[in-house]
Design a protein around this motif. Structure first.
Motif, PDB file in Angstrom:
ATOM      1  N   HIS A 290       0.834  -1.210   0.000  1.00  0.00           N
ATOM      2  CA  HIS A 290       0.000   0.000   0.000  1.00  0.00           C
ATOM      3  C   HIS A 290       0.868   1.260   0.000  1.00  0.00           C
ATOM      4  O   HIS A 290       0.622   2.191  -0.772  1.00  0.00           O
ATOM      5  N   GLU A 291       1.894   1.288   0.863  1.00  0.00           N
ATOM      6  CA  GLU A 291       2.772   2.461   0.959  1.00  0.00           C
ATOM      7  C   GLU A 291       3.483   2.735  -0.363  1.00  0.00           C
ATOM      8  O   GLU A 291       3.627   3.883  -0.777  1.00  0.00           O
ATOM      9  N   GLN A 292       3.947   1.673  -1.005  1.00  0.00           N
ATOM     10  CA  GLN A 292       4.671   1.827  -2.271  1.00  0.00           C
ATOM     11  C   GLN A 292       3.728   1.991  -3.462  1.00  0.00           C
ATOM     12  O   GLN A 292       4.189   2.231  -4.580  1.00  0.00           O
ATOM     13  N   GLU A 293       2.431   1.830  -3.205  1.00  0.00           N
ATOM     14  CA  GLU A 293       1.417   1.952  -4.251  1.00  0.00           C
ATOM     15  C   GLU A 293       1.691   1.012  -5.421  1.00  0.00           C
ATOM     16  O   GLU A 293       1.674   1.413  -6.595  1.00  0.00           O
ATOM     17  N   ILE A 294       1.937  -0.266  -5.071  1.00  0.00           N
ATOM     18  CA  ILE A 294       2.208  -1.278  -6.103  1.00  0.00           C
ATOM     19  C   ILE A 294       1.228  -2.445  -5.984  1.00  0.00           C
ATOM     20  O   ILE A 294       1.585  -3.598  -6.215  1.00  0.00           O
ATOM     21  N   LEU A 295      -0.015  -2.146  -5.627  1.00  0.00           N
ATOM     22  CA  LEU A 295      -1.020  -3.194  -5.434  1.00  0.00           C
ATOM     23  C   LEU A 295      -1.301  -3.962  -6.722  1.00  0.00           C
ATOM     24  O   LEU A 295      -1.413  -5.190  -6.705  1.00  0.00           O
ATOM     25  N   ASP A 296      -1.417  -3.257  -7.849  1.00  0.00           N
ATOM     26  CA  ASP A 296      -1.706  -3.925  -9.117  1.00  0.00           C
ATOM     27  C   ASP A 296      -0.555  -4.846  -9.517  1.00  0.00           C
ATOM     28  O   ASP A 296      -0.776  -5.981  -9.950  1.00  0.00           O
TER      29      ASP A 296
ATOM     30  N   VAL B  59     -10.026  -0.216  -4.075  1.00  0.00           N
ATOM     31  CA  VAL B  59     -11.478  -0.129  -4.198  1.00  0.00           C
ATOM     32  C   VAL B  59     -12.135  -0.433  -2.861  1.00  0.00           C
ATOM     33  O   VAL B  59     -13.132   0.158  -2.492  1.00  0.00           O
ATOM     34  N   ASP B  60     -11.551  -1.364  -2.089  1.00  0.00           N
ATOM     35  CA  ASP B  60     -12.103  -1.770  -0.803  1.00  0.00           C
ATOM     36  C   ASP B  60     -11.709  -0.746   0.259  1.00  0.00           C
ATOM     37  O   ASP B  60     -10.678  -0.860   0.885  1.00  0.00           O
ATOM     38  N   THR B  61     -12.545   0.261   0.465  1.00  0.00           N
ATOM     39  CA  THR B  61     -12.220   1.326   1.419  1.00  0.00           C
ATOM     40  C   THR B  61     -12.403   0.893   2.853  1.00  0.00           C
ATOM     41  O   THR B  61     -11.983   1.589   3.762  1.00  0.00           O
ATOM     42  N   ASP B  62     -13.058  -0.246   3.101  1.00  0.00           N
ATOM     43  CA  ASP B  62     -13.200  -0.740   4.466  1.00  0.00           C
ATOM     44  C   ASP B  62     -11.858  -1.165   5.040  1.00  0.00           C
ATOM     45  O   ASP B  62     -11.642  -1.155   6.236  1.00  0.00           O
ATOM     46  N   ARG B  63     -10.929  -1.545   4.179  1.00  0.00           N
ATOM     47  CA  ARG B  63      -9.650  -2.117   4.614  1.00  0.00           C
ATOM     48  C   ARG B  63      -8.664  -1.031   5.050  1.00  0.00           C
ATOM     49  O   ARG B  63      -8.064  -1.107   6.076  1.00  0.00           O
ATOM     50  N   ARG B  64      -8.416  -0.034   4.204  1.00  0.00           N
ATOM     51  CA  ARG B  64      -7.371   0.957   4.454  1.00  0.00           C
ATOM     52  C   ARG B  64      -7.690   2.264   3.769  1.00  0.00           C
ATOM     53  O   ARG B  64      -8.530   2.357   2.912  1.00  0.00           O
ATOM     54  N   ASP B  65      -6.877   3.261   4.122  1.00  0.00           N
ATOM     55  CA  ASP B  65      -6.937   4.557   3.414  1.00  0.00           C
ATOM     56  C   ASP B  65      -6.015   4.529   2.231  1.00  0.00           C
ATOM     57  O   ASP B  65      -4.957   4.033   2.272  1.00  0.00           O
TER      58      ASP B  65
END
Length: 139
Positions: free
Chosen positions: A57-63, A133-139
């Motif tokens: 998440h921090e590195q913004e490499i989810l995809d 997309v899943d905003t319940d999980r994290r910001d």
């Protein structure tokens, strides 16, 4: 949701490397892992990928992460490889192509609960415009 996973991490230790530095590389990305020294390698086990997911998440490499997980996915889990030098700096860098001359960190994830797809979506949720997309999980 309850997650039940076993994560096995194997990192080769070459003669030219300092074992503690390889241990630090593994611990930087998998701080909950219990490390054991074996002949020519470090083997670690953990039952959570949450700190690793935080890095994604921090590195913004989810995809990118999700693509790597999907490449080597089975009914029981998935596996992926990481660059050792980047891990030493606390950075997730997936190993693609030929292994590094010092060897890559191999990670094997066995998922018991929930399904493999649901667990992948938990640690590397689908994104839209670069945001999970899943905003319940994290910001």
């Amino acid at each position: 949701m309850i997650y039940s996973v076993d994560v096995r991490i194997v990192a080769p230790v070459r003669d030219t490397e300092v074992t503690d530095r390889v241990a630090d590389a593994v611990s930087n990305l998998f701080p909950n892992a219990e490390l054991e020294h074996e002949a020519g390698q470090l083997v670690a086990e953990t039952h959570t990928l949450d700190p690793f997911s935080d890095r994604l998440h921090e590195q913004e490499i989810l995809d990118t992460a999700r693509r790597e997980f999907e490449k080597r996915k089975t009914e029981e889990g998935f596996s992926f490889a990481l660059k050792k030098q980047a891990a030493f700096k606390g950075v997730v860098n997936f190993a693609v192509g030929n292994p590094d001359e010092l060897g890559d960190i191999d990670v094997h994830v066995t998922v018991r609960e929930p399904s493999v797809d649901e667990f992948i979506a938990h640690i590397a949720p689908p994104t839209e415009d670069g945001r999970p997309v899943d905003t319940d999980r994290r910001d």
